[in-house]
Write a protein that holds these residues in place. Structure first.
Motif, mmCIF file in Angstrom:
data_model
loop_
_atom_site.group_PDB
_atom_site.id
_atom_site.type_symbol
_atom_site.label_atom_id
_atom_site.label_comp_id
_atom_site.label_asym_id
_atom_site.label_seq_id
_atom_site.Cartn_x
_atom_site.Cartn_y
_atom_site.Cartn_z
ATOM 1 N N UNK A 154 15.522 18.205 4.121
ATOM 2 C CA UNK A 154 14.728 19.393 4.448
ATOM 3 C C UNK A 154 14.626 19.630 5.947
ATOM 4 N N UNK A 155 14.625 18.559 6.751
ATOM 5 C CA UNK A 155 14.499 18.728 8.196
ATOM 6 C C UNK A 155 15.827 19.076 8.869
ATOM 7 N N UNK A 156 16.898 19.210 8.067
ATOM 8 C CA UNK A 156 18.206 19.598 8.600
ATOM 9 C C UNK A 156 19.125 18.435 8.900
ATOM 10 N N UNK A 157 18.625 17.209 8.865
ATOM 11 C CA UNK A 157 19.475 16.061 9.155
ATOM 12 C C UNK A 157 20.411 15.788 7.978
ATOM 13 N N UNK A 158 21.573 15.216 8.299
ATOM 14 C CA UNK A 158 22.599 14.909 7.311
ATOM 15 C C UNK A 158 22.644 13.391 7.130
ATOM 16 N N UNK A 159 22.650 12.944 5.879
ATOM 17 C CA UNK A 159 22.751 11.523 5.578
ATOM 18 C C UNK A 159 23.895 11.307 4.595
ATOM 19 N N UNK A 160 24.482 10.127 4.630
ATOM 20 C CA UNK A 160 25.507 9.742 3.669
ATOM 21 C C UNK A 160 24.830 8.913 2.588
ATOM 22 N N UNK A 161 25.066 9.284 1.336
ATOM 23 C CA UNK A 161 24.445 8.591 0.208
ATOM 24 C C UNK A 161 25.513 8.188 -0.806
ATOM 25 N N UNK A 162 25.211 7.165 -1.603
ATOM 26 C CA UNK A 162 26.129 6.730 -2.654
ATOM 27 C C UNK A 162 26.076 7.708 -3.812
ATOM 28 N N UNK A 163 27.225 7.973 -4.399
ATOM 29 C CA UNK A 163 27.291 8.814 -5.588
ATOM 30 C C UNK A 163 27.882 10.180 -5.317
ATOM 31 N N UNK A 164 28.604 10.684 -6.304
ATOM 32 C CA UNK A 164 29.217 12.011 -6.224
ATOM 33 C C UNK A 164 28.971 12.810 -7.500
ATOM 34 N N UNK A 165 27.869 12.520 -8.183
ATOM 35 C CA UNK A 165 27.622 13.146 -9.479
ATOM 36 C C UNK A 165 27.037 14.554 -9.387
ATOM 37 N N UNK A 166 26.614 14.978 -8.193
ATOM 38 C CA UNK A 166 26.031 16.308 -8.005
ATOM 39 C C UNK A 166 26.985 17.121 -7.133
ATOM 40 N N UNK A 167 27.229 18.350 -7.531
ATOM 41 C CA UNK A 167 28.188 19.197 -6.828
ATOM 42 C C UNK A 167 27.679 19.721 -5.491
ATOM 43 N N UNK A 168 28.611 20.180 -4.674
ATOM 44 C CA UNK A 168 28.294 20.747 -3.361
ATOM 45 C C UNK A 168 27.428 21.992 -3.546
ATOM 46 N N UNK A 169 26.379 22.091 -2.745
ATOM 47 C CA UNK A 169 25.473 23.231 -2.804
ATOM 48 C C UNK A 169 24.319 23.035 -3.770
ATOM 49 N N UNK A 170 24.375 22.007 -4.604
ATOM 50 C CA UNK A 170 23.296 21.735 -5.547
ATOM 51 C C UNK A 170 22.278 20.775 -4.938
ATOM 52 N N UNK A 171 21.069 20.819 -5.480
ATOM 53 C CA UNK A 171 20.015 19.912 -5.022
ATOM 54 C C UNK A 171 20.089 18.623 -5.836
ATOM 55 N N UNK A 172 19.764 17.503 -5.172
ATOM 56 C CA UNK A 172 19.831 16.195 -5.826
ATOM 57 C C UNK A 172 18.624 15.360 -5.463
ATOM 58 N N UNK A 173 18.233 14.486 -6.394
ATOM 59 C CA UNK A 173 17.218 13.479 -6.099
ATOM 60 C C UNK A 173 17.924 12.307 -5.434
ATOM 61 N N UNK A 174 17.412 11.878 -4.271
ATOM 62 C CA UNK A 174 17.968 10.742 -3.536
ATOM 63 C C UNK A 174 16.896 9.661 -3.486
ATOM 64 N N UNK A 175 17.253 8.458 -3.904
ATOM 65 C CA UNK A 175 16.316 7.340 -3.840
ATOM 66 C C UNK A 175 17.094 6.089 -3.457
ATOM 67 N N UNK A 176 16.617 5.401 -2.441
ATOM 68 C CA UNK A 176 17.275 4.176 -2.008
ATOM 69 C C UNK A 176 18.693 4.394 -1.525
ATOM 70 N N UNK A 177 18.966 5.563 -0.930
ATOM 71 C CA UNK A 177 20.302 5.845 -0.415
ATOM 72 C C UNK A 177 21.325 6.166 -1.488
ATOM 73 N N UNK A 178 20.861 6.529 -2.681
ATOM 74 C CA UNK A 178 21.756 6.791 -3.798
ATOM 75 C C UNK A 178 21.343 8.063 -4.529
ATOM 76 N N UNK A 179 22.332 8.840 -4.975
ATOM 77 C CA UNK A 179 22.073 10.038 -5.766
ATOM 78 C C UNK A 179 21.606 9.590 -7.148
ATOM 79 N N UNK A 180 20.418 10.047 -7.545
ATOM 80 C CA UNK A 180 19.873 9.668 -8.853
ATOM 81 C C UNK A 180 20.063 10.754 -9.896
ATOM 82 N N UNK A 181 20.348 11.977 -9.473
ATOM 83 C CA UNK A 181 20.578 13.054 -10.429
ATOM 84 C C UNK A 181 20.341 14.414 -9.809
ATOM 85 N N UNK A 182 20.574 15.444 -10.608
ATOM 86 C CA UNK A 182 20.401 16.816 -10.154
ATOM 87 C C UNK A 182 18.920 17.173 -10.144
ATOM 88 N N UNK A 183 18.487 17.835 -9.079
ATOM 89 C CA UNK A 183 17.104 18.299 -8.955
ATOM 90 C C UNK A 183 17.070 19.796 -9.234
#
Length: 77
Positions: free
Chosen positions: A38-67
């Motif tokens: 939300x603050x505009x910063x970019x982070x690298x996270x594990x997982x590729x299950x959510x497509x580009x432009x979609x919102x995702x839940x991130x927990x512990x540096x890993x994609x947990x699912x689509x938000x």
């Protein structure tokens, strides 16, 4: 008879790490994604299950699912 630590029982109810919603900005092709917070910063996270432009839940540096893509409001108190 064992002792019961109520604090440890309480901590076991709370998941480790905070969960944030981020927008996936790129899939890296190596099992990781770029996510914009939300603050505009970019982070690298594990997982590729959510497509580009979609919102995702991130927990512990890993994609947990689509938000869900809900409206966001900032309120100052």
């Amino acid at each position: 008879m064992g002792t019961t630590n109520i604090w440890q029982q309480f901590k076991a109810l709370i998941p480790e790490g905070s969960k944030v919603v981020a927008t996936i900005s790129a899939l890296n092709g190596n099992g990781t994604s770029q996510a914009q917070l939300r603050d505009g910063s970019i982070v690298t996270v594990k997982g590729e299950s959510v497509g580009v432009g979609q919102k995702a839940f991130i927990q512990g540096g890993e994609v947990k699912g689509t938000a869900p893509d809900l409206a966001q409001y900032d309120v100052e108190v």
